[in-house]
Design a protein around this motif. Structure first.
Motif, PDB file in Angstrom:
ATOM      1  N   CYS A 153       0.817  -1.215   0.000  1.00 57.34           N
ATOM      2  CA  CYS A 153       0.000   0.000   0.000  1.00 57.34           C
ATOM      3  C   CYS A 153       0.849   1.263   0.000  1.00 57.34           C
ATOM      4  CB  CYS A 153      -0.907   0.001   1.224  1.00 57.34           C
ATOM      5  SG  CYS A 153       0.001   0.126   2.784  1.00 57.34           S
ATOM      6  N   PHE A 154       0.186   2.406  -0.040  1.00 60.17           N
ATOM      7  CA  PHE A 154       0.871   3.692   0.049  1.00 60.17           C
ATOM      8  C   PHE A 154       1.361   3.925   1.475  1.00 60.17           C
ATOM      9  CE2 PHE A 154      -2.942   4.500  -2.788  1.00 60.17           C
ATOM     10  CZ  PHE A 154      -2.257   4.275  -3.959  1.00 60.17           C
ATOM     11  N   THR A 155       2.453   4.667   1.617  1.00 58.73           N
ATOM     12  CA  THR A 155       2.943   5.031   2.943  1.00 58.73           C
ATOM     13  C   THR A 155       2.136   6.196   3.506  1.00 58.73           C
ATOM     14  OG1 THR A 155       4.535   6.650   2.122  1.00 58.73           O
ATOM     15  CG2 THR A 155       5.296   4.367   2.314  1.00 58.73           C
ATOM     16  N   ASP A 156       2.284   6.410   4.823  1.00 62.06           N
ATOM     17  CA  ASP A 156       1.635   7.562   5.452  1.00 62.06           C
ATOM     18  C   ASP A 156       2.074   8.878   4.805  1.00 62.06           C
ATOM     19  OD1 ASP A 156       0.381   5.831   7.162  1.00 62.06           O
ATOM     20  OD2 ASP A 156       1.757   6.162   8.826  1.00 62.06           O
ATOM     21  N   PRO A 157       3.391   9.105   4.611  1.00 66.98           N
ATOM     22  CA  PRO A 157       3.811  10.362   3.982  1.00 66.98           C
ATOM     23  C   PRO A 157       3.235  10.565   2.590  1.00 66.98           C
ATOM     24  CG  PRO A 157       5.667   9.349   5.091  1.00 66.98           C
ATOM     25  CD  PRO A 157       4.553   8.334   5.115  1.00 66.98           C
ATOM     26  N   VAL A 158       3.191   9.507   1.785  1.00 66.09           N
ATOM     27  CA  VAL A 158       2.633   9.628   0.437  1.00 66.09           C
ATOM     28  C   VAL A 158       1.165  10.061   0.515  1.00 66.09           C
ATOM     29  CG1 VAL A 158       1.883   8.317  -1.587  1.00 66.09           C
ATOM     30  CG2 VAL A 158       4.213   8.064  -0.727  1.00 66.09           C
ATOM     31  N   GLN A 159       0.418   9.454   1.428  1.00 68.00           N
ATOM     32  CA  GLN A 159      -0.995   9.816   1.569  1.00 68.00           C
ATOM     33  C   GLN A 159      -1.158  11.268   2.006  1.00 68.00           C
ATOM     34  OE1 GLN A 159      -3.993   7.058   2.953  1.00 68.00           O
ATOM     35  NE2 GLN A 159      -2.397   5.661   3.611  1.00 68.00           N
ATOM     36  N   GLY A 160      -0.365  11.666   3.000  1.00 65.95           N
ATOM     37  CA  GLY A 160      -0.471  13.036   3.505  1.00 65.95           C
ATOM     38  C   GLY A 160      -0.152  14.071   2.448  1.00 65.95           C
ATOM     39  N   VAL A 161       0.944  13.854   1.728  1.00 61.99           N
ATOM     40  CA  VAL A 161       1.362  14.788   0.680  1.00 61.99           C
ATOM     41  C   VAL A 161       0.325  14.840  -0.448  1.00 61.99           C
ATOM     42  CG1 VAL A 161       3.072  15.186  -1.136  1.00 61.99           C
ATOM     43  CG2 VAL A 161       3.828  14.616   1.184  1.00 61.99           C
ATOM     44  N   THR A 162      -0.155  13.663  -0.856  1.00 60.57           N
ATOM     45  CA  THR A 162      -1.119  13.592  -1.953  1.00 60.57           C
ATOM     46  C   THR A 162      -2.410  14.330  -1.625  1.00 60.57           C
ATOM     47  OG1 THR A 162      -0.225  11.448  -2.656  1.00 60.57           O
ATOM     48  CG2 THR A 162      -2.429  12.028  -3.440  1.00 60.57           C
ATOM     49  N   MET A 163      -2.915  14.137  -0.412  1.00 56.74           N
ATOM     50  CA  MET A 163      -4.171  14.785  -0.046  1.00 56.74           C
ATOM     51  C   MET A 163      -3.994  16.290   0.186  1.00 56.74           C
ATOM     52  SD  MET A 163      -6.206  12.419  -0.545  1.00 56.74           S
ATOM     53  CE  MET A 163      -7.704  13.342  -0.152  1.00 56.74           C
ATOM     54  N   ALA A 164      -2.810  16.695   0.649  1.00 57.68           N
ATOM     55  CA  ALA A 164      -2.542  18.134   0.800  1.00 57.68           C
ATOM     56  C   ALA A 164      -2.520  18.812  -0.566  1.00 57.68           C
ATOM     57  CB  ALA A 164      -1.229  18.350   1.529  1.00 57.68           C
ATOM     58  N   ASP A 165      -1.832  18.191  -1.513  1.00 54.82           N
ATOM     59  CA  ASP A 165      -1.786  18.741  -2.869  1.00 54.82           C
ATOM     60  C   ASP A 165      -3.180  18.803  -3.481  1.00 54.82           C
ATOM     61  OD1 ASP A 165       0.951  19.073  -2.777  1.00 54.82           O
ATOM     62  OD2 ASP A 165       1.413  17.240  -3.888  1.00 54.82           O
ATOM     63  N   TYR A 166      -3.988  17.786  -3.216  1.00 56.07           N
ATOM     64  CA  TYR A 166      -5.345  17.756  -3.751  1.00 56.07           C
ATOM     65  C   TYR A 166      -6.176  18.918  -3.196  1.00 56.07           C
ATOM     66  CZ  TYR A 166     -10.181  16.248  -4.426  1.00 56.07           C
ATOM     67  OH  TYR A 166     -11.521  16.211  -4.749  1.00 56.07           O
ATOM     68  N   ALA A 167      -6.079  19.132  -1.876  1.00 55.75           N
ATOM     69  CA  ALA A 167      -6.871  20.187  -1.249  1.00 55.75           C
ATOM     70  C   ALA A 167      -6.451  21.575  -1.709  1.00 55.75           C
ATOM     71  CB  ALA A 167      -6.764  20.085   0.275  1.00 55.75           C
ATOM     72  N   VAL A 168      -5.147  21.830  -1.697  1.00 55.64           N
ATOM     73  CA  VAL A 168      -4.653  23.184  -1.974  1.00 55.64           C
ATOM     74  C   VAL A 168      -4.509  23.443  -3.472  1.00 55.64           C
ATOM     75  CG1 VAL A 168      -2.792  24.834  -1.561  1.00 55.64           C
ATOM     76  CG2 VAL A 168      -3.449  23.227   0.248  1.00 55.64           C
ATOM     77  N   LYS A 169      -3.858  22.531  -4.172  1.00 62.33           N
ATOM     78  CA  LYS A 169      -3.567  22.767  -5.587  1.00 62.33           C
ATOM     79  C   LYS A 169      -4.758  22.467  -6.497  1.00 62.33           C
ATOM     80  CE  LYS A 169       1.426  21.933  -5.265  1.00 62.33           C
ATOM     81  NZ  LYS A 169       2.564  21.118  -5.766  1.00 62.33           N
ATOM     82  N   ASP A 170      -5.436  21.355  -6.244  1.00 59.69           N
ATOM     83  CA  ASP A 170      -6.529  20.963  -7.136  1.00 59.69           C
ATOM     84  C   ASP A 170      -7.844  21.662  -6.783  1.00 59.69           C
ATOM     85  OD1 ASP A 170      -4.762  19.279  -8.421  1.00 59.69           O
ATOM     86  OD2 ASP A 170      -5.371  17.497  -7.323  1.00 59.69           O
ATOM     87  N   LEU A 171      -8.171  21.712  -5.485  1.00 60.33           N
ATOM     88  CA  LEU A 171      -9.430  22.335  -5.075  1.00 60.33           C
ATOM     89  C   LEU A 171      -9.295  23.832  -4.817  1.00 60.33           C
ATOM     90  CD1 LEU A 171     -10.862  19.638  -2.620  1.00 60.33           C
ATOM     91  CD2 LEU A 171     -11.311  19.910  -5.070  1.00 60.33           C
ATOM     92  N   GLY A 172      -8.064  24.289  -4.631  1.00 56.70           N
ATOM     93  CA  GLY A 172      -7.836  25.710  -4.374  1.00 56.70           C
ATOM     94  C   GLY A 172      -8.283  26.156  -2.997  1.00 56.70           C
ATOM     95  N   LEU A 173      -8.324  25.235  -2.027  1.00 54.08           N
ATOM     96  CA  LEU A 173      -8.754  25.549  -0.669  1.00 54.08           C
ATOM     97  C   LEU A 173      -7.525  25.686   0.227  1.00 54.08           C
ATOM     98  CD1 LEU A 173     -11.745  23.040  -0.435  1.00 54.08           C
ATOM     99  CD2 LEU A 173     -11.776  25.446  -1.125  1.00 54.08           C
ATOM    100  N   THR A 174      -7.366  26.830   0.834  1.00 58.75           N
ATOM    101  CA  THR A 174      -6.138  27.104   1.601  1.00 58.75           C
ATOM    102  C   THR A 174      -6.350  27.127   3.111  1.00 58.75           C
ATOM    103  OG1 THR A 174      -6.515  29.489   1.374  1.00 58.75           O
ATOM    104  CG2 THR A 174      -5.131  28.417  -0.298  1.00 58.75           C
TER     105      THR A 174
END
Length: 382
Positions: A153-174
């Motif tokens: 499976c994915f590691t904890d860091p990979v999950q955290g980084v991926t979801m942060a990028d999704y929230a800020v970069k993809d959704l534009g929510l800061t």
């Protein structure tokens, strides 16, 4: 760098014993073929039982499939796979006891643990024993610190980084709020990576609310968040916690969107009203409604065998068995040291994606997002 000293010492002992009565430990003659015993560890009881049961059942589907097709060809032998799966209750102490019992039975590879805390508790001992180990779903970074251990499976860091990028970069929510379990390695690991990446991406954690194991009332944390300018809530936790949090947020009249980690898989079965989950997005390498023929074949077989819909943990268990099969075939051997070496030379096209493995024990595979729409898990295309 992965630690090797204990493994080298252990492998030397194993080699020395190979000529003795323990050389055939874990293998039984079954007619013209040989039995290869896989030990499994995961919670079959307790709050995390859904994960362990799913992994066990997914692995059983794969083993039945492989054995019916003739088993695994290793050298001149045709191996029939067998699984002995023990309940570790997602507890470190129980995991150690269960692991030792499996070793006494002569297991030749370890499928597990399912959860991170239990896996961290036995990591040093499995390395000392030199047994090949793959965790289907344990995501803590240090689970692969030793050379004998791999992860699907994915590691904890990979999950955290991926979801942060999704929230800020993809959704534009800061402006982001976080609710996490501060007594759980998985939840805290994902949270820390997420918070660090949010800051790097230019976002802000406006509320970081913790809870402890077995919590059922989250109104204090949610009320605090309600008083901020948060635009979204990230919950890196297991499905039961996510069910409580999303339900109580709706009761408080909160309309913020939720995002989560892979522990959310199975959350739909835990809420009374699926509307509280509408639009929630989390990481998962598998969802049963995927139209991929391979996934539909597995889903059908799983439903027929267990009268249940498989989740990502079932798929992780299934794929992990096929990883063991590929390692056996590549190594041409049942020895753990040979299986460990073979891991960086295999590629498996599984239910959770195509995967290869690095020398650090980590998988090379893409991430997938699942979004809950109208009470169903759907694929999110960004």
């Amino acid at each position: 760098m992965k630690k090797t000293m204990k493994k080298v010492l252990c492998l030397g002992l194993i080699s020395a014993m190979a000529v003795g009565s323990l050389a055939g430990c874990g293998k039984k003659e079954t007619g013209s073929s040989t039995e290869f015993l896989i030990g499994g560890l995961g919670p079959l009881t307790g709050q995390a039982a859904s994960y362990g049961v799913s992994v066990k059942q997914g692995a059983e589907v794969a083993i039945e499939e492989i054995n019916k097709a003739g088993g695994v060809k290793v050298g001149d032998s045709s191996l029939q796979l067998k699984l002995d799966f023990a309940d570790d209750e997602a507890s470190g102490d129980t995991a150690m006891s269960a692991y030792n019992s499996l070793m006494d039975k002569g297991i030749q590879a370890l499928l597990g643990t399912v959860t991170s805390g239990a896996g961290l508790a036995i990591a040093e001992q499995t390395n000392a024993d030199g047994i090949f180990q793959i965790t289907p779903s344990g995501s803590a970074q240090d689970l692969t610190a030793y050379d004998n251990a791999y992860r699907l499976c994915f590691t904890d860091p990979v999950q955290g980084v991926t979801m942060a990028d999704y929230a800020v970069k993809d959704l534009g929510l800061t402006k982001i709020a976080v609710i996490y379990n501060n007594s759980d390695e998985y939840s805290t690991g994902v949270m820390k990576a997420f918070a660090d990446q949010v800051a790097k991406d230019g976002g802000e954690i406006v509320a970081s609310e913790a809870f402890e194991k077995d919590a059922v009332d989250f109104t204090t944390q949610l009320t605090t968040i309600k008083g901020t300018d948060a635009q979204i809530i990230f919950v890196p936790a297991y499905y039961q916690d996510a069910a409580y949090i999303t339900t109580q947020a709706a009761e408080l009249g909160m309309n913020l969107p939720f995002i989560g980690s892979d522990g959310w898989d199975g959350v739909l079965a835990k809420v009374v009203d699926p509307k509280v989950l509408e639009g929630a997005t989390f990481l998962s390498p598998f969802y049963a409604t995927d139209t991929d023929p391979k996934i539909q074949a597995f889903t059908t077989a799983y439903k027929e065998k267990y009268d249940a819909v498989p989740d990502q943990f079932a798929a992780d268990g299934y794929d992990s068995v096929y990883v063991i099969k590929a390692a056996l075939e590549k190594a041409g051997s049942t020895k753990s040291e040979d299986l460990i070496k073979a891991m960086t030379e295999i590629q498996v096209s599984g239910l959770t994606g195509d995967v290869t493995f690095t020398a650090d024990g980590e998988p090379n595979k893409g991430v997938k997002f699942v979004k809950i729409v109208n009470g169903e898990y759907t694929s999110l295309t960004k």
